[in-house]
Each structure stands twice: as structure tokens, then as C-alpha cells.
Write a protein that holds these residues in place. Structure first.
Motif, PDB file in Angstrom:
ATOM      1  N   VAL A 128       0.861  -1.183   0.000  1.00  9.68           N
ATOM      2  CA  VAL A 128       0.000   0.000   0.000  1.00  9.68           C
ATOM      3  C   VAL A 128       0.897   1.231   0.000  1.00  9.68           C
ATOM      4  N   LYS A 129       0.958   1.912  -1.133  1.00 12.16           N
ATOM      5  CA  LYS A 129       1.790   3.097  -1.279  1.00 12.16           C
ATOM      6  C   LYS A 129       0.980   4.383  -1.301  1.00 12.16           C
ATOM      7  N   CYS A 130      -0.299   4.268  -1.683  1.00 11.98           N
ATOM      8  CA  CYS A 130      -1.182   5.429  -1.732  1.00 11.98           C
ATOM      9  C   CYS A 130      -2.565   4.971  -1.295  1.00 11.98           C
ATOM     10  N   PRO A 131      -3.450   5.907  -0.950  1.00  9.18           N
ATOM     11  CA  PRO A 131      -4.776   5.503  -0.445  1.00  9.18           C
ATOM     12  C   PRO A 131      -5.520   4.539  -1.350  1.00  9.18           C
ATOM     13  N   PHE A 163     -12.436   6.509   4.318  1.00  6.43           N
ATOM     14  CA  PHE A 163     -12.519   6.663   2.871  1.00  6.43           C
ATOM     15  C   PHE A 163     -12.870   8.101   2.502  1.00  6.43           C
ATOM     16  N   GLU A 164     -13.719   8.730   3.291  1.00 11.65           N
ATOM     17  CA  GLU A 164     -14.057  10.131   3.033  1.00 11.65           C
ATOM     18  C   GLU A 164     -12.834  11.017   3.217  1.00 11.65           C
ATOM     19  N   ARG A 165     -12.057  10.757   4.303  1.00 11.16           N
ATOM     20  CA  ARG A 165     -10.840  11.549   4.543  1.00 11.16           C
ATOM     21  C   ARG A 165      -9.827  11.330   3.415  1.00 11.16           C
ATOM     22  N   ALA A 166      -9.743  10.098   2.890  1.00  7.98           N
ATOM     23  CA  ALA A 166      -8.787   9.799   1.818  1.00  7.98           C
ATOM     24  C   ALA A 166      -9.322  10.157   0.436  1.00  7.98           C
ATOM     25  N   TYR A 185       3.456  -7.989  17.159  1.00 12.33           N
ATOM     26  CA  TYR A 185       2.244  -8.439  16.490  1.00 12.33           C
ATOM     27  C   TYR A 185       2.371  -8.389  14.968  1.00 12.33           C
ATOM     28  N   ARG A 186       3.498  -7.849  14.468  1.00 18.56           N
ATOM     29  CA  ARG A 186       3.748  -7.736  13.022  1.00 18.56           C
ATOM     30  C   ARG A 186       2.621  -6.987  12.320  1.00 18.56           C
ATOM     31  N   LEU A 187       2.227  -5.862  12.931  1.00 19.92           N
ATOM     32  CA  LEU A 187       1.195  -4.999  12.362  1.00 19.92           C
ATOM     33  C   LEU A 187       1.785  -3.632  12.054  1.00 19.92           C
ATOM     34  N   ARG A 188       1.338  -3.023  10.957  1.00 18.63           N
ATOM     35  CA  ARG A 188       1.853  -1.706  10.579  1.00 18.63           C
ATOM     36  C   ARG A 188       0.729  -0.833  10.043  1.00 18.63           C
ATOM     37  N   CYS A 189       0.956   0.462  10.082  1.00 16.53           N
ATOM     38  CA  CYS A 189       0.056   1.439   9.465  1.00 16.53           C
ATOM     39  C   CYS A 189       0.701   1.868   8.159  1.00 16.53           C
ATOM     40  N   PRO A 190       0.219   1.398   7.021  1.00 18.07           N
ATOM     41  CA  PRO A 190       0.881   1.714   5.749  1.00 18.07           C
ATOM     42  C   PRO A 190       0.731   3.175   5.335  1.00 18.07           C
ATOM     43  N   LEU A 191      -0.318   3.854   5.828  1.00 13.58           N
ATOM     44  CA  LEU A 191      -0.566   5.258   5.468  1.00 13.58           C
ATOM     45  C   LEU A 191      -0.772   6.066   6.747  1.00 13.58           C
ATOM     46  N   PRO A 192       0.250   6.184   7.589  1.00 13.79           N
ATOM     47  CA  PRO A 192       0.053   6.810   8.907  1.00 13.79           C
ATOM     48  C   PRO A 192      -0.401   8.259   8.861  1.00 13.79           C
ATOM     49  N   ASP A 193      -0.088   8.961   7.774  1.00 15.44           N
ATOM     50  CA  ASP A 193      -0.458  10.376   7.695  1.00 15.44           C
ATOM     51  C   ASP A 193      -1.872  10.586   7.141  1.00 15.44           C
ATOM     52  N   VAL A 194      -2.476   9.524   6.612  1.00 18.84           N
ATOM     53  CA  VAL A 194      -3.856   9.627   6.118  1.00 18.84           C
ATOM     54  C   VAL A 194      -4.754   9.071   7.229  1.00 18.84           C
ATOM     55  N   CYS A 195      -5.210   9.976   8.079  1.00 14.76           N
ATOM     56  CA  CYS A 195      -5.966   9.536   9.251  1.00 14.76           C
ATOM     57  C   CYS A 195      -7.028  10.593   9.579  1.00 14.76           C
TER      58      CYS A 195
END
Length: 299
Positions: free
Chosen positions: A182-185, A207-210, A254-264
Motif C-alpha cells: 500500500v503506497k497510496c490511499p 474513505f471520506e478523509r482519503a 504483532y507484526r502490524l503496521r500502518c501503511p498510510l500513517p499520515d492519512v488519518c
């Protein structure tokens, strides 16, 4: 049997006498007279309707019924003693009990507790969790953490200490992101959305924010609570919306990440409350540390 009927003093005298097999020795251990021990045992035998000892001079010999009772009573006394020793622990060791929402506890608090206990020798944190809609337990905990403001009602608690405001964003398993980056929304369309009933509308709001329109999540995975949804995410079944603050460096386990941390988008705020008034020093230390950790997560 009614607990009020149990002759506990007589049972203790019997247990010591059974162990020593001598009334004088038992009396010395109990700090009473020989006659007092004899009277207690006679009263116990009368209450039970069975002889517990056969007396041979000063020596005591357990009867078959006496043997059965001696084994059970001795074991019970050992357990009671162990429980008392546990509760009456070293006064330099202090437990701080914390009541927290389940997802906050699992993904934010638990990964950091060992660091707190290592930094503050003699302090230990015990955590109790609750699900959305459950009432916090003020009577048995030193600290209550809430998502959203906490109505004081008739409960006397300390002022709310702001921890952080949620920054809600997609969360994915590292394994899924290697398979479907995931590189973009718009790339989030590659992932199956996982939703939780305790947080309705999260995907729609993101989805509305993105600026992606409305998501198509009909028929997808939907769980009753976010922490259950996150288990499905960990298994690589898709992505969900969760607070970014839960998934910084501590989420590696937990091997979890936020791929788009700035889109929130902003969600609820978390607060901490002390239930002790005045606040005990160890609780103040914990609250200060917790706010510090939340400050790091906000960066």
C-alpha cells in the motif's frame, strides 16, 4: 454446612495435636494450656460424633477418621497460610491495579508494562480489561482508563488526565503488505476490509478523509469488537481501521503496521483517572509515566 457452624479454633487445635501427637507439645505451640487443647479436641469430637484420637498415656494415636480429617485440615491450613503470606507481602512491593479498555490494554499498555516495572523497582502493574459498554470497576482498581469522557456519577475519582486523541488509519499485517503493498490511499482497495461493530462507520469516515468515495464492505468480515478484528488482521485476512498510536515500534511483536500513517482522521480521546483520593505516590508515578508514553506515541 453453614460456615458459621465450623469450629475453626478447635480444628486448629486438632491439626497441631495431630501433627505433634502430644497434647503438651500442641499446647506449647499454640501458647495455651494442656487443658485448653484437650477441651477443644473433646468439643470437636462431640460436634463430629466421632473419636479422633486414641490416647495411650501422654501419646496420641489418630483413629481412621482422625487420619482423614487431619490430612484435609492440614492441607487447608497450608493453603490459608500461603494465601496470607501472599497478601502480606513485602511492604516495599506495591501493585498498581488498572482497569482499561481491552484494545488499549492489549496493543498499547501491555507491550510497555515490562519497561515500566524495570524502571520502577518495587512497582508492579496488574491490568483488568473491559469491553465497550461495560462499566469500569472503580472499587477494585487504582486507575481507570476510558475512551471518551467518563461520567463521574456518584463515584469519587480524580480529574481526567488526557492521554491522546485517536488518529484512525488502516492497520495491516506486515505479511499482507509484502504481498499487496500500500503506497497510496487507492492501494487499500487491494485489501479486504475488516470491520468491528463496536466502531461503526470507521471505514466510511476514513474513505471520506482519503477522498476515495464510499467503501464496499458488504459481506466482509465484521466482528463484535476491535481487538477481535485485529486478530483477523494479524492472520492476514485483511485490514481494519484502528488508532495509529497503538502501532508504533511496540507493535512489532504483532507484526502490524500502518501503511498510510499520515492519512488519518481524529477519533475519541483516551483519559486516565485515579480512583484514590488523595493519589498515592506509586499511582502518581504510573500516571506520569503513562502520559509520557502517550506523548511519545503522538509524535
Amino acid at each position: 454446612m453453614n460456615e458459621r457452624e465450623l469450629p475453626l479454633t478447635a480444628l486448629r487445635a486438632f491439626a497441631v495435636a495431630a501433627r505433634s501427637q502430644n497434647l503438651e507439645a500442641a499446647a506449647k505451640q499454640l501458647g495455651v494450656t494442656h487443658g485448653a487443647v484437650s477441651k477443644q479436641i473433646s468439643a470437636l469430637e462431640e460436634w463430629l460424633g466421632q473419636s479422633l484420637f486414641s490416647r495411650q498415656g501422654r501419646a496420641l494415636q489418630l483413629t481412621p477418621y482422625g487420619n482423614v480429617l487431619a490430612d484435609r485440615v492440614a492441607d487447608s491450613i497450608r493453603q490459608i497460610g500461603a494465601a496470607c503470606d501472599y497478601v502480606r507481602r513485602d511492604h516495599s512491593y506495591r501493585v498498581i491495579s488498572v482497569d482499561a479498555p481491552a484494545t488499549f490494554a492489549m496493543y498499547f499498555l501491555l507491550p510497555r508494562i515490562r519497561e515500566f516495572e524495570a524502571r520502577h523497582a518495587g512497582l508492579s502493574v496488574w491490568i483488568a480489561t473491559r469491553l465497550t459498554g461495560q462499566t469500569a470497576d472503580f472499587s477494585r482498581n487504582d486507575v481507570v482508563i476510558s475512551r471518551g469522557s467518563l461520567a463521574k456519577a456518584s463515584v469519587r475519582i480524580g480529574p481526567a488526565r488526557h492521554l491522546f486523541e485517536e488518529k484512525l488509519t488502516p492497520v495491516s499485517a506486515s505479511s499482507l503488505l509484502r504481498e499487496l503493498p500500500v503506497k497510496c490511499p487507492a492501494d487499500i482497495w487491494k485489501h479486504k476490509p475488516i470491520a468491528s461493530s463496536s466502531r461503526p462507520g470507521d471505514w466510511e469516515a476514513w474513505f471520506e478523509r482519503a477522498r476515495l468515495g464510499r467503501p464496499l464492505i458488504e459481506g466482509g468480515h465484521r466482528f463484535d469488537h476491535l481487538h477481535v478484528a485485529l486478530h483477523a488482521v494479524r492472520d492476514g485476512l485483511g485490514s481494519t481501521i484502528a488508532p495509529r498510536q497503538f502501532f508504533d515500534g511496540t507493535s512489532r511483536r504483532y507484526r502490524l503496521r500502518c501503511p498510510l500513517p499520515d492519512v488519518c482522521y481524529p477519533g475519541e480521546s483516551f483519559y486516565a483517572h485515579s480512583t484514590l483520593q488523595p493519589i498515592a505516590a506509586p499511582v502518581e508515578i504510573f500516571l506520569t509515566w503513562l502520559q509520557e508514553q502517550c506523548g511519545f506515541a503522538e509524535r
